[in-house]
Write an enzyme that holds these catalytic residues in place. Sequence first.
Site, mmCIF file in Angstrom:
data_model
loop_
_atom_site.group_PDB
_atom_site.id
_atom_site.type_symbol
_atom_site.label_atom_id
_atom_site.label_comp_id
_atom_site.label_asym_id
_atom_site.label_seq_id
_atom_site.Cartn_x
_atom_site.Cartn_y
_atom_site.Cartn_z
ATOM 1 N N GLU A 52 49.005 31.515 -36.715
ATOM 2 C CA GLU A 52 48.570 31.215 -35.487
ATOM 3 C C GLU A 52 48.555 29.523 -35.204
ATOM 4 O OE1 GLU A 52 44.348 32.927 -34.954
ATOM 5 O OE2 GLU A 52 44.136 31.269 -33.083
ATOM 6 N N LYS A 229 35.317 34.163 -36.079
ATOM 7 C CA LYS A 229 36.516 34.488 -36.543
ATOM 8 C C LYS A 229 37.106 32.538 -37.213
ATOM 9 C CE LYS A 229 41.019 35.080 -34.827
ATOM 10 N NZ LYS A 229 41.978 34.064 -34.880
ATOM 11 N N ASP A 245 42.171 39.318 -51.703
ATOM 12 C CA ASP A 245 42.594 40.249 -50.912
ATOM 13 C C ASP A 245 41.407 39.872 -50.236
ATOM 14 O OD1 ASP A 245 40.974 42.269 -49.378
ATOM 15 O OD2 ASP A 245 41.343 43.180 -51.663
ATOM 16 N N HIS A 342 45.579 23.474 -28.216
ATOM 17 C CA HIS A 342 46.387 24.856 -28.833
ATOM 18 C C HIS A 342 48.021 25.325 -27.651
ATOM 19 C CE1 HIS A 342 46.981 29.099 -29.929
ATOM 20 N NE2 HIS A 342 47.968 29.586 -29.032
HETATM 21 C C1 MEV Z 1 40.793 31.148 -32.747
HETATM 22 O O1 MEV Z 1 41.868 31.642 -33.330
HETATM 23 C C2 MEV Z 1 39.500 30.198 -33.251
HETATM 24 C C3 MEV Z 1 38.691 30.028 -31.498
HETATM 25 O O2 MEV Z 1 39.028 30.757 -31.126
HETATM 26 C C4 MEV Z 1 36.881 30.068 -32.824
HETATM 27 C C5 MEV Z 1 36.097 29.510 -31.620
HETATM 28 O O3 MEV Z 1 35.956 30.014 -30.712
HETATM 29 O O4 MEV Z 1 35.186 28.569 -32.006
HETATM 30 C C6 MEV Z 1 38.582 28.580 -31.488
#
Ligand code: MEV
Length: 392
Positions: A52, A229, A245, A342
Amino acid sequence: MQILKNSIGDDLELADTLVENAVGYFQLPFSIAPGITINSKKYPLIPLVIEETSVVAGLCKNILFANSNGTIVASQSGRGFIGQVHFPDLIHPEIFKNYILNCRENLITQANQNPCANMFQRGGGVFDITFRIIPRPDGKTMGIVHVLLDSKNAMGANIINQTCEYLRPLIENACGEKALLSILSNYNTEKLTKVELTLEGVDADLANRIAEASMIAQCDTYRAVTHNKGIMNGMDAVCLATGNDWRALEAGMHAFAAHNGSYIGLSKWTAYGQQLKGTLEGPINVGIVGGVTNIHPMASLALRCLSVESSTELAYVMGAIGLIQNFAALRALVTDGIAKGHMRLHLKNLLKQAHATPLEQKKALKLLEKILDTKHYVSASDAHNVLKELRS
Ligand code: MEV
């Protein structure tokens, strides 16, 4: 066929050893982030495997910030890996209970003399056996035996599964009950890793905004899942690089996020003026020996980069990287927003998707950056239009 052939490179033997029906390799980037210091010990290079855009950049920037402004303290409580033997329909729950209580020591000895003999000699092995009695919705009673095993520096999945399967008939024969299945639990509440990052000299307003952002994840599951995430972006990248894993890690961490009854953020940030304190806790069950860690050359290399001396140290690094990655995401979210940084890094991907040649990419990148600066958003059609313009 050519793509598969190219992916194989030197040989297919490793893939064929690891899995079945291997016809090639699927490559992911292997990156290195600057080292971090945990409990005053330096881990010189952090290996990451992730696809990513902007995860590595965000992490690197904030590792440098944490190194100059902060301290990381980590600890682990417990040493067990849980294996389960499930008896879904007990005939005599009381006899079952008494049997486990009375034969606990004998079962531990049997396990440590047989499937766990080597592990026991290395100071690990089974150290406790407990049980849970659970009423079923249909009125029947379920019994679950928990086998607690210290797998030392191995993740321990194979040894715990074999141990449970070894113990299963012994328990069945002795108490006359029938088990249905036995398997490890990835929800390992018996060994929890806790990491604390204390940052000094943070702009007080920023510190407060980050604390507020973490509070949202403590209250709203929709936000908590995305918050977590972001943590897993960092943890998984180290997990994958070291041949561990990551599905087991993910399953355990997400289950732990709901251990109080509702799913919440795995990290918490608190602001004290210019001091910002972050904590993260969870079951980080990983290994530095066994499994793929020593047979995959990239995993071995990653472990050498890290210089961790135990699975506990590897868990500390993963937790710390998860927490710094979380700080990076929250810092971006409560200031510029995530898209700006990003998307700037994602422009090259857009151009590749639009089939730009390497020469076109250079020129088109500048034009796309301009579009992003003026419109504050950019899409695949912008990349197509820019290329069209260049070509005409
Ligand atoms: C993106 O891969 C991860 C984020 O969405 C985490 C978050 O929102 O805290 C930027």
